[in-house]
Each structure stands twice: as C-alpha cells, then as structure tokens.
Design an enzyme around this catalytic site. Structure first.
Site, PDB file in Angstrom:
ATOM      1  N   PRO A 190       0.829  -1.215   0.000  1.00 13.97           N
ATOM      2  CA  PRO A 190       0.000   0.000   0.000  1.00 13.97           C
ATOM      3  C   PRO A 190       0.861   1.261   0.000  1.00 13.97           C
ATOM      4  CG  PRO A 190       0.069  -1.003   2.190  1.00 13.97           C
ATOM      5  CD  PRO A 190       0.749  -1.965   1.256  1.00 13.97           C
ATOM      6  N   MET A 191       0.536   2.177  -0.900  1.00 12.32           N
ATOM      7  CA  MET A 191       1.298   3.437  -0.949  1.00 12.32           C
ATOM      8  C   MET A 191       0.379   4.626  -1.216  1.00 12.32           C
ATOM      9  SD  MET A 191       4.856   2.394  -2.806  1.00 12.32           S
ATOM     10  CE  MET A 191       4.066   1.333  -3.995  1.00 12.32           C
ATOM     11  N   THR A 192       0.339   5.529  -0.256  1.00  8.45           N
ATOM     12  CA  THR A 192      -0.443   6.765  -0.352  1.00  8.45           C
ATOM     13  C   THR A 192       0.078   7.614  -1.501  1.00  8.45           C
ATOM     14  OG1 THR A 192      -0.928   6.716   1.988  1.00  8.45           O
ATOM     15  CG2 THR A 192      -1.017   8.872   0.921  1.00  8.45           C
ATOM     16  N   GLN A 229      -6.799  -1.075   1.673  1.00  6.48           N
ATOM     17  CA  GLN A 229      -6.256  -0.882   3.021  1.00  6.48           C
ATOM     18  C   GLN A 229      -7.068   0.183   3.744  1.00  6.48           C
ATOM     19  OE1 GLN A 229      -2.634   1.297   4.143  1.00  6.48           O
ATOM     20  NE2 GLN A 229      -1.902  -0.606   5.061  1.00  6.48           N
ATOM     21  N   TYR A 257      -0.093   4.601  13.317  1.00  8.25           N
ATOM     22  CA  TYR A 257      -1.435   5.161  13.154  1.00  8.25           C
ATOM     23  C   TYR A 257      -2.373   4.551  14.205  1.00  8.25           C
ATOM     24  CZ  TYR A 257       0.726   7.037   9.030  1.00  8.25           C
ATOM     25  OH  TYR A 257       1.580   7.719   8.205  1.00  8.25           O
TER      26      TYR A 257
HETATM   27  C1  LIG Z   1       5.114   6.860  -1.024  1.00  9.88           C
HETATM   28  C2  LIG Z   1       4.804   5.822   0.009  1.00  9.88           C
HETATM   29  C3  LIG Z   1       3.549   5.768   0.582  1.00  9.88           C
HETATM   30  C4  LIG Z   1       3.231   4.775   1.534  1.00  9.88           C
HETATM   31  N1  LIG Z   1       1.952   4.706   2.021  1.00  9.88           N
HETATM   32  C5  LIG Z   1       1.607   3.674   2.833  1.00  9.88           C
HETATM   33  C6  LIG Z   1       0.256   3.480   3.230  1.00  9.88           C
HETATM   34  O1  LIG Z   1      -0.660   4.199   2.832  1.00  9.88           O
HETATM   35  N2  LIG Z   1      -0.008   2.433   4.052  1.00  9.88           N
HETATM   36  C7  LIG Z   1       0.979   1.592   4.509  1.00  9.88           C
HETATM   37  O2  LIG Z   1       0.703   0.659   5.265  1.00  9.88           O
HETATM   38  N3  LIG Z   1       2.261   1.745   4.114  1.00  9.88           N
HETATM   39  C8  LIG Z   1       2.592   2.737   3.288  1.00  9.88           C
HETATM   40  N4  LIG Z   1       3.882   2.845   2.827  1.00  9.88           N
HETATM   41  C9  LIG Z   1       4.863   1.799   3.200  1.00  9.88           C
HETATM   42  C10 LIG Z   1       4.926   0.733   2.088  1.00  9.88           C
HETATM   43  O3  LIG Z   1       3.718  -0.014   2.021  1.00  9.88           O
HETATM   44  C11 LIG Z   1       6.071  -0.258   2.295  1.00  9.88           C
HETATM   45  O4  LIG Z   1       5.843  -1.003   3.472  1.00  9.88           O
HETATM   46  C12 LIG Z   1       7.417   0.422   2.394  1.00  9.88           C
HETATM   47  O5  LIG Z   1       7.589   1.347   1.333  1.00  9.88           O
HETATM   48  C13 LIG Z   1       8.541  -0.605   2.358  1.00  9.88           C
HETATM   49  O6  LIG Z   1       8.503  -1.344   1.174  1.00  9.88           O
HETATM   50  P1  LIG Z   1       9.527  -0.988  -0.027  1.00  9.88           P
HETATM   51  O7  LIG Z   1      10.885  -0.980   0.585  1.00  9.88           O
HETATM   52  O8  LIG Z   1       9.320  -2.085  -1.020  1.00  9.88           O
HETATM   53  O9  LIG Z   1       9.165   0.357  -0.549  1.00  9.88           O
HETATM   54  C14 LIG Z   1       4.221   3.845   1.912  1.00  9.88           C
HETATM   55  C15 LIG Z   1       5.488   3.926   1.356  1.00  9.88           C
HETATM   56  C16 LIG Z   1       5.783   4.883   0.401  1.00  9.88           C
HETATM   57  C17 LIG Z   1       7.156   4.890  -0.213  1.00  9.88           C
END
Ligand SMILES: Cc1cc2nc3c(=O)[nH]c(=O)nc-3n(C[C@H](O)[C@H](O)[C@H](O)COP(=O)(O)O)c2cc1C
Length: 365
Positions: A34-36, A111, A186
C-alpha cells in the site's frame, strides 16, 4: 561442501508460483504494498487511479493492496486527496478500480486506515488517540492546535462501526479482501504500542488488552471479505519502537488478532531480510506465520538493491517461500517507477528496471 543458500533461480520459480490464500486464488506471490499517492480529490479515486493499479495488475502483480483508504469518520484524517471508502462517489470510483484490476487478471485488497494522532486539526477536529500522547518527544499537533482527544469507549465503538461500514462499501465495490492498517504509528498501532497506549481500561495494559481494539475492528469487518492485518514493530516517527519485546509477547498480540478473524498477517519491516528477534533468522512475517499458523506477507526494500544484492535477495525470498516462512512478497517503492517490475523480474529482464529514486513518489507512472 554443502551450501545452505539456494540459487536465485529458486526464488524466481517460487515467486512465480500460484497460491490460494484465505480462499483467494492468486496467480503468483507478488503483492503491491500500500502506498499513499494523494491523487483522489475529495476522497474519490479517479480513472487515473484505476489505470495506475491496472498497469501493475496487468504486469505480473498478483495482489494489489491499495493505498491507505480512509474509513468514513471525520476523525480519520484531515487529508482531502487521500481516497475514502464511503458510499456514493468514492464507492463508484472504487468500483472502476476493482473492475480494471480484475479485467487485467489481478486481485485487489483495500487498506482501511485511520490516522490516529497523525491527523492534523486543521478543521478544528482533534486527533483521536488511545491516551492523548504520540509517544515521542516531537508533538504530532501543530502549536496552538486543539489537544489530542483520548478516546472514550463510545469513541472506540464509533470507530469500530466506521471500519465495519467501510468494509461493507468495499465488498459492494468489488474488492477481493480488506487490509486493516494497524502499523506504522497510526490509530490501531497506537493501541498496540505501550508508549502511546497508557489506558487502564480493557483496551490497555497487557499485550492482549492492547490488542483488544484492533481485534474488535477485525471482528466487525470479518464476514464481508478475507481480512489481512498489517502490523509493524517500527513507527514512522520511531524506527526503534516495538509493540512486542519477545516472541511470547508477539504471540499474545497476534493470536488475539487471529482469534478475532485475521486471515493473513502483513508484517511490515523496513528490510525484509532482518531477523525480528535475536537467536533466529525468521523475519517478522516468519514469526507471524509460525506463531499463528496463518499465511503471511513479507515486505521491506525488495527490488532496492543498494543494501542487499539482488541475487541474494532473490535467493532469500525463495528460501522463505519454500520453507514456509512467508507466503507472499510485497514490493512498494520499486513499483512506483516500474509498473512492469514484477513481469520484468519474472522474465529475467533486470536491465529494463529503473532504479528507485525518491522523485518517483511525486510522479504517476
Ligand atoms: C510513497 C509511500 C507511501 C506509503 N503509504 C503507505 C500506506 O498508505 N499504508 C501503509 O501501510 N504503508 C505505506 N507505505 C509503506 C509501504 O507499504 C512499504 O511497506 C514500504 O515502502 C517498504 O517497502 P519498499 O521498501 O518495497 O518500498 C508507503 C510507502 C511509500 C514509499
């Protein structure tokens, strides 16, 4: 000489293998984390959002987890471009998203999110929290803003109801699963963490009582769709924070959530290869699976090769999948700039993968 490390190719085969998790038939083990993205004006996901997720689903991601999506309660967030899971225009927008992902052969979970103390009181609504503290020296609220509200049991009931209502909306909108955001500092995680949960009622104190509110949320949403729960030790404001100091404490928390109806554990780590506790190489997803017997998702710096070479990462993922340490593998940042990342990995075309850059967070590829 024997070696305990299997080749990277084993990892690739394991990642590409289909699996059924909580009744969901998935074509492979790739999950989009999940990514905002702040692209849903008024909380309504647009056609552009549908196309963004469809690009990933059509290029090898078996399961999408949407960006954090707000439950329909005014305390959930002050943000106006974060999507919501509410009836009406948002539900219609999400129906287009799920339709697009399904047409591309993928599955999609939403999510559900409440920001807790991270809400800014820009509109006069205070942040709703377990105990009126962020647990860190840095105050979450701006100077002069209303104080954080310590949630009453009626407040707890209202938020549980908001999650339940959003789960119903998600089911109507065509989602395949619900992910409950109980990570990263959160609201739900603030109940799990002793530094933010100082309550002396049934929702605070022992690990089981700290898990009682997230468990009520799970109980309220189950039945609609399979339930994934995302949890973490770290907080975005406190990387060294822990909800559980030992496997025994983690077991109490996670079995409370499993007994409430959590089908899958999404164990958020910043680096997936790091052991969660001394004395074992199991990562957090590995511990979740071992302690609950439920499937788990690992995540953390996958595809970002600077810390851990790609071939070693692939071999480690293959071992984790083959040994039943975890079942699914989520990638976040690498998928921002590379909609086709999962397909390029599967087809062995690493040269075509764009290295992750922070600037990708501001672009919609
Ligand atoms: C731009 C951005 C937005 C994110 N938004 C959320 C979110 O809305 N909910 C969440 O649980 N994690 C969020 N994360 C965390 C990611 O889901 C993920 O756990 C984290 O980036 C690590 O994985 P990666 O190393 O593959 O990026 C976000 C990460 C990034 C980079």
């Amino acid at each position: 000489m024997t070696t305990t490390t299997r080749p990277a190719a084993t990892g690739l085969t394991a990642l590409a293998s289909p699996v059924t998790i909580a009744g969901l038939e998935l074509p492979n083990r790739f999950v989009m984390a999940p990514m905002t993205r702040f692209r849903s004006p008024g909380g309504v996901p647009t056609d552009e959002v549908a196309a963004y997720y469809r690009r990933r689903a059509g290029n090898g991601v078996g399961l999408i987890v949407t960006e954090g999506t707000l439950v329909g309660h005014p305390s959930a967030s002050h943000e106006t471009t974060v999507p919501r899971m509410t009836a009406g225009a948002a539900e219609e927008g999400w129906r287009k998203v799920t339709g697009a992902v399904h047409a591309a052969g993928g599955r999609i979970a939403t999510q559900l999110w409440h920001l807790g103390s991270e809400r800014r009181p820009v509109d006069g609504i205070p942040a709703w929290t377990p105990s009126g503290t962020t647990g860190t020296p840095e105050p979450a609220s701006a100077a002069g803003s209303p104080p954080m509200r310590t949630m009453s049991t009626a407040d707890i009931d209202a938020i549980v109801a908001a999650f339940a209502e959003s789960a119903r909306v998600a089911a109507r909108a065509g989602f395949d699963a619900i992910e409950i955001h109980a990570a990263h500092g959160y609201l739900l995680d603030e109940f799990l963490w002793p530094a933010t949960n100082r309550r002396t009622d049934a929702f605070g104190g022992s690990p089981a009582r700290r898990a009682a509110f997230p468990a009520e949320v799970i109980r309220a949403v189950r039945g609609e769709l399979p339930v994934i729960i995302r949890f973490s030790q770290f907080k975005e404001r406190a990387y060294e924070a822990r909800i559980a100091d030992s496997p025994a404490e983690l077991e109490t928390i996670l079995t409370t959530l499993a007994d409430a109806g959590a089908d899958v554990f999404h164990a958020s780590q910043r680096r997936f290869w790091e052991p969660a506790f001394p004395g074992s190489r199991l990562n957090l997803a590995g511990w979740a699976r071992k302690l609950t017997g439920r499937p788990s998702i690992t995540v953390g710096s996958i595809g970002l090769t600077s810390d851990f070479p790609a071939s070693r990462a692939m071999a480690r993922l293959g071992e984790g999948l083959a040994d039943g340490e975890f079942d699914l593998v989520a990638a976040g940042r690498i998928l921002l700039g590379n909609p086709s990342w999962a397909r390029l990995v599967t087809e062995g075309r690493p040269a075509e993968i764009r290295d992750y850059e922070k600037a990708h967070e501001d672009v919609y590829f």
